[in-house]
Design a protein around this motif. Structure first.
Motif, short mmCIF file in Angstrom:
data_model
loop_
_atom_site.label_atom_id
_atom_site.label_comp_id
_atom_site.label_asym_id
_atom_site.label_seq_id
_atom_site.Cartn_x
_atom_site.Cartn_y
_atom_site.Cartn_z
N PRO A 432 0.81 -1.23 0.00
CA PRO A 432 0.00 0.00 0.00
C PRO A 432 0.84 1.28 0.00
N LEU A 433 2.13 1.18 0.33
CA LEU A 433 2.98 2.35 0.40
C LEU A 433 3.72 2.63 -0.90
N PHE A 434 3.76 1.65 -1.80
CA PHE A 434 4.60 1.77 -3.00
C PHE A 434 4.28 3.01 -3.82
N ALA A 435 2.99 3.19 -4.14
CA ALA A 435 2.60 4.26 -5.06
C ALA A 435 2.90 5.64 -4.48
N GLY A 436 2.70 5.80 -3.17
CA GLY A 436 2.97 7.08 -2.54
C GLY A 436 4.46 7.42 -2.58
N ILE A 437 5.30 6.44 -2.30
CA ILE A 437 6.75 6.66 -2.37
C ILE A 437 7.13 7.05 -3.80
N TYR A 438 6.59 6.33 -4.74
CA TYR A 438 6.87 6.55 -6.17
C TYR A 438 6.51 7.97 -6.58
N ARG A 439 5.32 8.42 -6.19
CA ARG A 439 4.86 9.77 -6.58
C ARG A 439 5.71 10.86 -5.92
N ARG A 440 6.09 10.64 -4.65
CA ARG A 440 6.89 11.65 -3.95
C ARG A 440 8.27 11.82 -4.59
N LEU A 441 8.72 10.81 -5.29
CA LEU A 441 10.00 10.89 -6.01
C LEU A 441 9.83 11.53 -7.39
N ASP A 442 8.61 11.89 -7.74
CA ASP A 442 8.28 12.52 -9.03
C ASP A 442 8.49 11.58 -10.21
N TYR A 443 8.47 10.29 -9.96
CA TYR A 443 8.63 9.33 -11.06
C TYR A 443 7.42 9.30 -11.97
N ASP A 444 6.29 9.81 -11.49
CA ASP A 444 5.10 9.85 -12.36
C ASP A 444 5.24 10.88 -13.47
N LEU A 445 6.33 11.66 -13.48
CA LEU A 445 6.63 12.47 -14.66
C LEU A 445 6.91 11.58 -15.86
N HIS A 446 7.29 10.33 -15.58
CA HIS A 446 7.50 9.35 -16.65
C HIS A 446 6.24 8.53 -16.87
N GLU A 447 5.88 7.73 -15.88
CA GLU A 447 4.68 6.89 -15.95
C GLU A 447 4.12 6.73 -14.55
N PRO A 448 2.82 6.53 -14.42
CA PRO A 448 2.26 6.24 -13.10
C PRO A 448 2.54 4.79 -12.71
N MET A 449 2.51 4.52 -11.42
CA MET A 449 2.56 3.12 -10.99
C MET A 449 1.20 2.50 -11.29
N ARG A 450 1.21 1.22 -11.67
CA ARG A 450 -0.04 0.61 -12.11
C ARG A 450 -0.10 -0.86 -11.71
N ARG A 451 -1.28 -1.42 -11.88
CA ARG A 451 -1.49 -2.84 -11.55
C ARG A 451 -0.50 -3.73 -12.30
N ASP A 452 -0.13 -4.86 -11.69
CA ASP A 452 0.71 -5.84 -12.37
C ASP A 452 -0.03 -6.38 -13.58
N PHE A 453 0.59 -6.28 -14.74
CA PHE A 453 -0.11 -6.69 -15.95
C PHE A 453 -0.44 -8.18 -15.93
N ASP A 454 0.41 -8.99 -15.31
CA ASP A 454 0.11 -10.43 -15.24
C ASP A 454 -1.19 -10.68 -14.48
N SER A 455 -1.44 -9.89 -13.44
CA SER A 455 -2.69 -10.04 -12.69
C SER A 455 -3.88 -9.57 -13.52
N VAL A 456 -3.69 -8.48 -14.24
CA VAL A 456 -4.74 -7.98 -15.13
C VAL A 456 -5.05 -9.01 -16.20
N LEU A 457 -4.00 -9.60 -16.73
CA LEU A 457 -4.16 -10.62 -17.78
C LEU A 457 -4.91 -11.84 -17.26
N GLU A 458 -4.55 -12.28 -16.07
CA GLU A 458 -5.23 -13.43 -15.47
C GLU A 458 -6.70 -13.13 -15.25
#
Length: 503
Positions: A432-458
């Motif tokens: 639950p903390l991953f996305a918040g850490i990611y955003r605070r580092l401004d990495y969403d200037l590249h891409e947002p964090m998102r669901r695991d595609f393998d889980s989406v695929l399943e």
């Protein structure tokens, strides 16, 4: 430069009119003479480069015959000489894992190129008529503008006040369209063995000590067996919880081969918030599962660095190339083939990104022989139905190394990274903390964090179109899904603590 300090052991810079450039260089080939940024003899071109071109000796001989005089034995100089001789076609001559930028110091024109499958990263950002280029997202967040990735197998030019125009120079489907399919299992296995052996030979052609990341599974064991033949003083590295299956298989194989074996004991209780934050910050990964695997990878590469090893090989890519996923058995042939290509095309931002950041962040260069350009061509020529025809996954790889690996490795079923050790479930506690850490580092200037595609695929019944549409419609996990995932992780950790597995 400070943001990517871990990628090298020496900070080398250049500044001129309208340009500042620098590299954090890891000294491997012609260590004393390959200083970067590298300038051409006529002073026109400047190169910044990461990776290695494995056929640099052959290219040097060819370019020398064309009249080029060399000042070093480095592959760095060969890249610039190739560009001078062949222009935009130079990239077709390169066999390697690389990302580089060349600047015309007279015109200011900038050329960018990345290897065919995306082993090495390359990003850029454009603001106020200036282009900013780096190996990692974290070096560009300060620009304050959107960050773009140079896709694998692409190259192109940026000139004037316009961003780069990037075009593909490598197409995965070329191997299938321009060559006859291979539907004989004996021929396929023989070619897998010979191409992998050659891909490993060029990757261990160094006077430096060489390491191998060994999970105890089929792919890394095959790599270790061939590395040991070419570079007998190699060292194997395995990470896991004491008593895990990975360690048991790896210990047995290294003992049988007579290979030095370094074991990194990592217990679930050693994974806490600092380790999670470090993994998110270092890896820049956009999918949760990849971040969890990065948590386990970082201490592995730390030990490799502590042992004085700068070059290490892994078995990554074999699952994607040779049908190592059970989903291929549950969908029709057309869907399976499209999914096969999709997984390969996305390796550069998932598995390969994890490997690059985890290793280069520790000053270790990871080389991926299964993803050699020749192996990619071969894999595209072998029909997926043949790859999945055996009783076990990757049966063609097992067949290829039937005389080189013991039965206990050949018959071992596939095991996902860290699942057998409990490390994965420990890291899940912090999801639950991953996305918040990611955003605070401004990495969403590249891409947002998102669901695991393998889980989406399943969830989409392995229907690629439905999965892609679902990922676009709902990029991240809902609260309920997060809660269920956290509950599962808590349950596992409590049960394991009660039975002594965690401690």
């Amino acid at each position: 430069m400070a943001a990517i300090a871990g990628r090298g052991e020496t900070d080398e810079r250049y500044s001129g009119v309208g340009l500042v450039a620098g590299t954090q260089r890891l000294k491997i080939v012609d260590r004393e003479h390959a200083q970067q940024p590298w300038r051409s003899q006529d002073g026109r071109w400047l190169l910044c480069y990461n990776g290695e071109v494995f056929n640099h000796a052959e290219l040097r001989a060819e370019l020398h015959a064309r009249g080029h005089h060399f000042r070093s034995e480095s592959d760095t100089e060969v890249i610039l000489a190739a560009f001078s001789a062949w222009g935009l076609d130079a990239v077709h001559h390169l066999r390697g894992e690389f990302a580089f930028t060349i600047v015309d110091l007279g015109s200011g024109e900038v050329y960018l190129a990345r290897d065919p499958i995306g082993v090495k990263p390359l990003y850029y950002s454009w603001r106020h008529g200036r282009i900013h280029i780096a190996s990692e997202v974290k070096a560009l967040t300060g620009v304050g503008a959107r960050i773009f990735e140079v896709p694998p197998g692409h190259h192109g030019l940026a000139a004037g006040t316009a961003g780069p125009v990037l075009l593909p120079y490598f197409d995965l489907l070329d191997g299938r369209q321009n060559s006859e399919p291979i539907d004989d299992p004996d021929e396929a296995a023989t070619l897998i063995r010979s191409i992998l052996d050659d891909a490993i030979a060029v990757r261990v052609d160094t006077d430096l000590p060489v390491g191998v990341v060994l999970s105890g599974g089929l792919d890394s064991s095959a790599v270790l067996s061939r590395v040991h033949q070419h570079h007998p003083d190699c060292v194997a590295f395995t990470i896991g919880r004491p008593g895990s299956d990975d360690l048991d298989y790896a210990r047995r194989l290294t003992a049988d081969l007579g290979v030095r074996h370094e074991i990194i004991d990592l217990r679930p209780r050693q994974i806490g918030f600092p380790e999670i934050r470090r993994a998110v910050a270092l890896s820049e990964l956009t999918e949760y599962g990849d971040v969890i695997n990065a948590v386990v990878s970082i201490p592995l590469f730390e030990r490799i660095r502590e042992c004085g090893i700068k070059v290490v090989l892994t078995g990554d890519g074999s699952d994607e190339l040779f049908g190592g996923y059970p989903m291929y058995h549950t969908i029709d042939a057309d869907q399976a083939d499209r999914l096969f290509v999709h997984k390969l095309q996305n390796l550069g931002r998932t598995e390969l990104q994890r490997v690059d950041r985890s290793s280069m962040g520790q000053g270790v260069e990871t080389r991926i022989p299964f993803l050699d350009k020749e192996m990619l061509h071969l894999a595209m020529r072998i029909p997926l139905w043949l790859k999945t025809a055996g009783e076990q996954e990757k049966w063609l790889v097992r067949r290829a190394f039937a005389d080189a690996l013991p039965d206990y490795i050949l018959q071992r079923p596939k095991a996902g990274m860290s699942y057998s050790s409990g490390l994965h479930d420990r890291a899940r506690l912090f999801r639950p903390l991953f996305a918040g850490i990611y955003r605070r580092l401004d990495y969403d200037l590249h891409e947002p964090m998102r669901r695991d595609f393998d889980s989406v695929l399943e969830a989409a019944g392995n229907d690629l179109d439905r999965a892609i549409a679902s990922a676009v419609r709902r990029p991240d996990y809902r609260f309920g899904e997060r809660a269920r995932d956290l509950a599962g992780a808590v349950r596992w950790n409590i049960q394991s603590a009660l039975t002594g597995k965690v401690g």
